[in-house]
Design an enzyme around this catalytic site. Sequence first.
Site, PDB file in Angstrom:
ATOM      1  N   ASP A 265      21.296  28.559  -7.996  1.00 55.34           N
ATOM      2  CA  ASP A 265      21.151  29.939  -8.479  1.00 55.34           C
ATOM      3  C   ASP A 265      20.860  30.928  -7.353  1.00 55.34           C
ATOM      4  O   ASP A 265      21.317  32.078  -7.393  1.00 55.34           O
ATOM      5  CB  ASP A 265      20.092  30.023  -9.579  1.00 55.34           C
TER       6      ASP A 265
ATOM      7  N   GLN B 262      18.129  25.064  -9.067  1.00 51.66           N
ATOM      8  CA  GLN B 262      18.174  24.080  -7.976  1.00 51.66           C
ATOM      9  C   GLN B 262      17.232  22.901  -8.200  1.00 51.66           C
ATOM     10  O   GLN B 262      16.345  22.957  -9.053  1.00 51.66           O
ATOM     11  CB  GLN B 262      17.795  24.780  -6.671  1.00 51.66           C
ATOM     12  N   HIS B 263      17.422  21.867  -7.400  1.00 49.24           N
ATOM     13  CA  HIS B 263      16.496  20.721  -7.240  1.00 49.24           C
ATOM     14  C   HIS B 263      16.427  19.747  -8.421  1.00 49.24           C
ATOM     15  O   HIS B 263      15.890  18.674  -8.294  1.00 49.24           O
ATOM     16  CB  HIS B 263      15.053  21.172  -6.964  1.00 49.24           C
TER      17      HIS B 263
END
Length: 495
Positions: A248, A85-86
């Site tokens: 994820d 992520q991110h």
Amino acid sequence: MANPQLFLGIDCGTQGTKALVLDASSGQVLGLGAAAHSMISGPNGCREQDTAQWLEAFAQATRQALASAGVDGQAILGIGVSGQQHGLVLLDEQDQVLRPAKLWCDTETTAENDRLLAHLGGESGSLERLGVVIAPGYTVSKLLWTREQHPQVFDRIARILLPHDFLNHWLTGRHCTEYGDASGTGYFNVRTRQWDEPLLQHIDPSGRLRAALPELIEAHQPVGRILPAIAAHLGLNPGAMVSSGGGDNMMGAIGTGNIQPGVITMSLGSSGTVYAYAAEPAVSPQPSVATFCSSSGGWLPLICTMNLTNATGAIRELLALDIDVFNTLVAQAPIGAEGVCMLPFFNGERVPALPHATGSLLGLTTTNLSRANLCRAVVEGTTFGLRYGLDLLRANGLEAQSIRLIGGGSKSPVWRQIVADIMDTTVICTEQSEAAALGAAIQAAWCQSGAKQSLAELCERCVKLDPASETRPVATHVAASQQAYERYRQHVATL
């Protein structure tokens, strides 16, 4: 025997890409593949990756998984992608990547995040407006950082994608994202499930960022079919459908059957996460709890610690121990490591919220300084961070009878016992430890069926618990662990 229905699940993580071939009709995982990534690390907490590595690893892991399953890639009906992520992937007008992807564990943008948080009215303002408190790892501060540090790159931005969106784009040519992964950007409202465009206007009044946003799609909607050239390159069926995919953690939730209330998933990976499904966006007043959307149509209140197997790995390397010797030493030391306490904040920390903290070792004496106590202290210290987060989730109304444990650390029986004792909850592993890749494959089957197959039925069939791994808390251990945890809390309070 039902005809096999084959799906490919991909998990592009920080350390590497995993691929998994699932037969959704029997619920069996037929084959696995993996390929490593390397990290670009720099001063001030810079953590980046070259996106070309992800594409190479995707191809390598896929070919390996197909070979180990003994199946022809032409039989694959759908593909699901899970991604770390991110992370920020920037493309120009020609869809070329503009610079390495800045990752979730990058803390170089802490100053930019602080300024954006102040603009939002602090933690309470961010919670009220977005439903989450933006943290340095989120995507939004990476955009402001790019504008200030790399203005020439910034001026060429045509698309802003997350890692899993970038892989979906490579597979299909489409620029889109789904609510789960979008939740971790910091410019998305988790309650209304819409982009916060004024926040992007604040970073760049020209409107460039707003125009670069991907289209939002629902979890059950496919992105589209795989491009013929990519299908040929990967040896896959050109008719294969690519699902919405997700972050994820969202895919790990599906891969552990965590799609209705009552289950907690705990991941012992390079970072640690704890999350549970919620049908409504009950936003916690605690800034550390991220009430992300799930990739199954609900919400996924989640806490994330920055230091887990990266911390245990650092101690193993320092003492030159292989994993078996390390686990033996952890088991030899008593609960509480004879007073040795490690605050394993090597990367700063998100839960407890200490972004500028460093690691420390406390309580050392001439009698307790041993390899066994050091090994025990790092495992306990990382697990205490997860307990701290679980307490925050429980305070927000989360209830669960057991914890489903995934990630590399879950393979260790001694660590499982430590988790059960510290959390005072029974833990059990799923048979398939690559839960994010499995979740991605299950979601691909769901999307490919036009959501005609229920996700719950698919999870029921494909997610199997490993009864041999079930670990119950031991009353005497629970009491001793609680004492050690109180000591950890006191040390954290002084920071």
